[in-house]
Design an enzyme around this catalytic site. Structure first.
Site, PDB file in Angstrom:
ATOM      1  N   GLU A 251       4.173  -6.538   2.116  1.00 30.86           N
ATOM      2  CA  GLU A 251       3.703  -6.985   0.631  1.00 30.86           C
ATOM      3  C   GLU A 251       3.357  -5.775  -0.069  1.00 30.86           C
ATOM      4  O   GLU A 251       2.545  -5.496  -0.601  1.00 30.86           O
ATOM      5  CB  GLU A 251       2.326  -7.728   0.962  1.00 30.86           C
ATOM      6  CG  GLU A 251       2.542  -8.987   1.814  1.00 30.86           C
ATOM      7  CD  GLU A 251       0.414  -9.276   1.802  1.00 30.86           C
ATOM      8  OE1 GLU A 251      -0.421  -8.720   1.610  1.00 30.86           O
ATOM      9  OE2 GLU A 251       0.310 -10.657   2.391  1.00 30.86           O
ATOM     10  N   PRO A 252       4.896  -4.937  -0.492  1.00 36.11           N
ATOM     11  CA  PRO A 252       4.598  -3.815  -1.228  1.00 36.11           C
ATOM     12  C   PRO A 252       4.925  -4.633  -2.830  1.00 36.11           C
ATOM     13  O   PRO A 252       5.440  -5.211  -3.545  1.00 36.11           O
ATOM     14  CB  PRO A 252       6.186  -3.650  -1.262  1.00 36.11           C
ATOM     15  CG  PRO A 252       7.193  -4.358  -1.156  1.00 36.11           C
ATOM     16  CD  PRO A 252       6.338  -5.521   0.167  1.00 36.11           C
ATOM     17  N   GLY A 253       3.658  -3.686  -3.912  1.00 37.61           N
ATOM     18  CA  GLY A 253       3.790  -3.730  -5.412  1.00 37.61           C
ATOM     19  C   GLY A 253       4.470  -2.708  -5.566  1.00 37.61           C
ATOM     20  O   GLY A 253       5.038  -2.406  -6.667  1.00 37.61           O
TER      21      GLY A 253
ATOM     22  N   CYS B 225     -12.487   3.360 -28.599  1.00 34.42           N
ATOM     23  CA  CYS B 225     -13.567   3.958 -28.602  1.00 34.42           C
ATOM     24  C   CYS B 225     -14.383   4.355 -27.270  1.00 34.42           C
ATOM     25  O   CYS B 225     -15.608   3.310 -27.671  1.00 34.42           O
ATOM     26  CB  CYS B 225     -14.601   2.779 -30.084  1.00 34.42           C
ATOM     27  SG  CYS B 225     -14.226   2.929 -32.011  1.00 34.42           S
TER      28      CYS B 225
ATOM     29  N   GLY C 246       0.357  -1.248  -0.157  1.00 31.96           N
ATOM     30  CA  GLY C 246       0.036  -0.134  -0.058  1.00 31.96           C
ATOM     31  C   GLY C 246       0.261   1.400  -0.402  1.00 31.96           C
ATOM     32  O   GLY C 246       0.359   2.230   0.019  1.00 31.96           O
TER      33      GLY C 246
ATOM     34  N   ARG D 299      -5.201   2.689 -15.805  1.00 33.30           N
ATOM     35  CA  ARG D 299      -5.425   3.993 -14.382  1.00 33.30           C
ATOM     36  C   ARG D 299      -5.890   5.089 -14.350  1.00 33.30           C
ATOM     37  O   ARG D 299      -6.896   5.361 -13.858  1.00 33.30           O
ATOM     38  CB  ARG D 299      -3.955   3.908 -13.809  1.00 33.30           C
ATOM     39  CG  ARG D 299      -3.262   2.345 -13.765  1.00 33.30           C
ATOM     40  CD  ARG D 299      -2.104   2.262 -11.769  1.00 33.30           C
ATOM     41  NE  ARG D 299      -2.223   3.764 -11.218  1.00 33.30           N
ATOM     42  CZ  ARG D 299      -1.914   4.956 -11.105  1.00 33.30           C
ATOM     43  NH1 ARG D 299      -1.251   5.596 -11.990  1.00 33.30           N
ATOM     44  NH2 ARG D 299      -2.085   4.834  -9.552  1.00 33.30           N
TER      45      ARG D 299
ATOM     46  N   TYR E 233       0.493  -1.582 -12.287  1.00 32.10           N
ATOM     47  CA  TYR E 233      -0.719  -1.490 -12.425  1.00 32.10           C
ATOM     48  C   TYR E 233      -0.535  -0.624 -14.284  1.00 32.10           C
ATOM     49  O   TYR E 233      -1.748  -0.386 -14.519  1.00 32.10           O
ATOM     50  CB  TYR E 233      -1.261  -0.907 -11.592  1.00 32.10           C
ATOM     51  CG  TYR E 233      -1.788  -1.215 -10.356  1.00 32.10           C
ATOM     52  CD1 TYR E 233      -2.431  -2.775 -10.113  1.00 32.10           C
ATOM     53  CD2 TYR E 233      -1.234  -0.913  -9.291  1.00 32.10           C
ATOM     54  CE1 TYR E 233      -1.912  -2.934  -8.863  1.00 32.10           C
ATOM     55  CE2 TYR E 233      -0.861  -1.484  -8.097  1.00 32.10           C
ATOM     56  CZ  TYR E 233      -1.213  -2.171  -8.149  1.00 32.10           C
ATOM     57  OH  TYR E 233      -0.797  -3.141  -6.346  1.00 32.10           O
TER      58      TYR E 233
HETATM   59  C1  LIG Z   1      -2.819  -5.492  -3.910  1.00 34.11           C
HETATM   60  C2  LIG Z   1      -2.525  -5.952  -2.258  1.00 34.11           C
HETATM   61  C3  LIG Z   1      -1.045  -5.193  -2.667  1.00 34.11           C
HETATM   62  C4  LIG Z   1      -0.165  -4.984  -3.447  1.00 34.11           C
HETATM   63  O1  LIG Z   1      -0.317  -2.773  -3.039  1.00 34.11           O
HETATM   64  P1  LIG Z   1       0.196  -1.396  -3.256  1.00 34.11           P
HETATM   65  O2  LIG Z   1      -0.392  -0.988  -3.828  1.00 34.11           O
HETATM   66  O3  LIG Z   1       0.764  -2.328  -4.741  1.00 34.11           O
HETATM   67  O4  LIG Z   1       1.529  -2.444  -2.326  1.00 34.11           O
HETATM   68  C5  LIG Z   1      -0.221  -5.957  -1.380  1.00 34.11           C
HETATM   69  N1  LIG Z   1      -0.739  -6.863  -0.152  1.00 34.11           N
HETATM   70  C6  LIG Z   1      -2.487  -7.481  -1.043  1.00 34.11           C
HETATM   71  C7  LIG Z   1      -3.335  -8.036   0.192  1.00 34.11           C
HETATM   72  C8  LIG Z   1      -3.151  -6.796  -1.557  1.00 34.11           C
HETATM   73  O5  LIG Z   1      -4.643  -7.257  -2.209  1.00 34.11           O
END
Ligand SMILES: *Cc1c(COP(=O)(O)O)cnc(C)c1O
Length: 422
Positions: free
Chosen positions: A276-278, A345, A239, A315, A373
């Site tokens: 859990e960084p994305g 379109c 997050g 996005r 994303y």
């Molecule tokens: C989407 C998600 C993440 C990653 O979120 P980011 O905002 O990209 O860091 C981590 N854990 C869970 C469970 C998620 O659904």
């Protein structure tokens, strides 16, 4: 300094001019930097310091095998939300022992596969899911490692589509219910409860909600420990936000310092910290390159119509998200305001409005912070083959996913004529 920077008139990605990549690979294409990804991961690693921790990259942000392999080589774990993501991690050489499995809708088949390969932990989101996992583990004669995803009911103050920690969201188990479940875990003969987790939303630009969530769940965690329920890790989810425009997200160092500080405040510094960084790992490691096909002036607006569309990068259309748009070659020509739009379109097919650029048809633009994303949420809408993906490594670049062909578009389909003859 960013790996995306001008040298003279041209925008470079590490040591390669972006226009040289597009000349070779075509447009549109996603371009990622190995160095940017590596540095982003190292920033988390360094911030953890002596704290025991596992950085589980959230694969859903960008599941390209080349990026997963880089992270696996760096020692990362992975947070997955489907079997498809698990197969990607395994194909990229990721260690199943470092995989955590999140998501509210895990199927029986997905659970079975994850148990067979021996993942680190299931982040369970409901009592029904817990019962299903127990039954499948029983049938396979194994014990399933479990962490309950609790819903701390905090406002992440982000876009409602990506807020997940409020009690009206579909995610997680109410804290009280989760605590009762940990205490009664003997009812589940085939589960072992190893951790507790939460994930309150995405693109958070303030530390407050993270602190609020931890200050709700950690006292319960500590209480369970005193009661003899031996959990061994705290998973804080992902997050952490990034800067797209003028946001001021906390640094990785400040974010991790806050997490360690809250663990210490609750006497839990000896716990393993799972992150859990994305987005924070990949967003700024990628751009989407696109060519200006036409410039179209109407009475009301001036449009730059580009060859990427909302199917390639959704996005801006989905969240009203702002992403930077820059020219890959600076021109002396007049700066004008353009709405940057794609060919799809839909009137939502807009990458940015009123952007000040000096451009002509044929020019290449780079849409910034597109590593997270971006490709992962792309589709073939309007029967548009998905873009190529390229990895830059110093002075070299590699196509890490070829552009889809028209055959790819129709793969698996067939025509059924009257009478059922195919
Ligand atoms: C989407 C998600 C993440 C990653 O979120 P980011 O905002 O990209 O860091 C981590 N854990 C869970 C469970 C998620 O659904």
């Amino acid at each position: 300094m960013s790996v995306f920077a001008y040298r003279g008139e041209r925008l470079f990605v590490e040591d390669v001019a972006l226009v040289d990549i597009v000349s070779a690979v075509g447009s549109p294409c996603y371009i990622y930097s190995r160095r940017a990804l590596t540095e982003a991961y190292q920033a988390f690693r360094e911030a953890l310091g002596a704290q025991r921790g596992l950085i589980c990259y959230a694969v859903k942000a960008n599941g390209n095998l080349a990026l997963l392999a880089i992270l696996a080589d760096l020692g990362a774990g992975f947070d997955i939300v489907s079997q498809g993501e698990l197969e990607r991690v395994l194909a990229a050489g990721g260690d199943p022992k470092r995989v955590v499995f999140s998501g509210v809708g895990k199927t029986e088949g997905e659970m079975r596969r994850a148990l067979e390969v021996g993942i680190r932990c299931f982040n369970v989101e409901s009592m029904a899911e817990l019962a299903r996992l127990d039954a499948i583990a029983c049938a396979l004669h194994v014990r399933a490692p479990v962490s309950l995803r609790v819903n701390p009911d905090v406002d992440a103050k982000t876009h409602p589509y990506i807020a997940t920690g409020l009690k009206e969201n579909k995610f997680g188990i109410p804290l009280g219910e989760a605590v009762a479940c940990y205490r009664e875990q003997a009812c589940y003969a085939h589960l072992s409860f190893v951790g507790m987790d939460c994930h309150i939303g995405s693109q958070l630009t303030d530390l407050g909600p993270f602190a609020d969530a931890l200050d709700r769940i950690l006292p319960e965690f500590a209480g369970l420990r005193r009661a003899g329920v031996a959990l061994t890790h705290v998973d804080v989810g992902g997050g952490l936000g990034v800067r797209y425009r003028d946001e001021q997200p906390p640094t990785v160092a400040a974010y991790v310092a806050l997490l360690k500080d809250r663990l210490a405040a609750h006497g839990l510094s000896d716990q393993e910290l799972v992150l859990e960084p994305g987005r924070a790992l990949v967003a700024s490691a990628g751009v989407l390159a696109t060519r200006v096909e036409y410039i179209k002036e109407t009475e009301a607006r001036r449009f730059a119509i580009v060859d990427a569309g909302m199917n390639d990068l959704i996005r801006p259309a989905l969240y009203g998200a702002w992403q930077g748009v820059t020219a890959a070659c600076r021109r002396l020509g007049p700066v004008r305001e353009y709405d940057i739009v794609g060919p799809v379109c839909e009137s939502a097919d807009v990458f940015g409005r009123g952007r000040r650029l000096a451009i002509e048809p044929g020019d290449i633009l780079a849409i910034g912070e597109a590593g997270a994303y971006g490709f992962a949420m792309s589709s073939q809408y309007n029967a548009r083959p998905r873009a190529a993906e390229v990895l830059v490594d110093g002075t070299e670049f590699h196509v890490v996913r070829r552009r889809e062909t028209y055959e790819d578009l129709m793969r698996g389909e067939c025509v059924v004529r009257a009478g059922g003859r195919s």
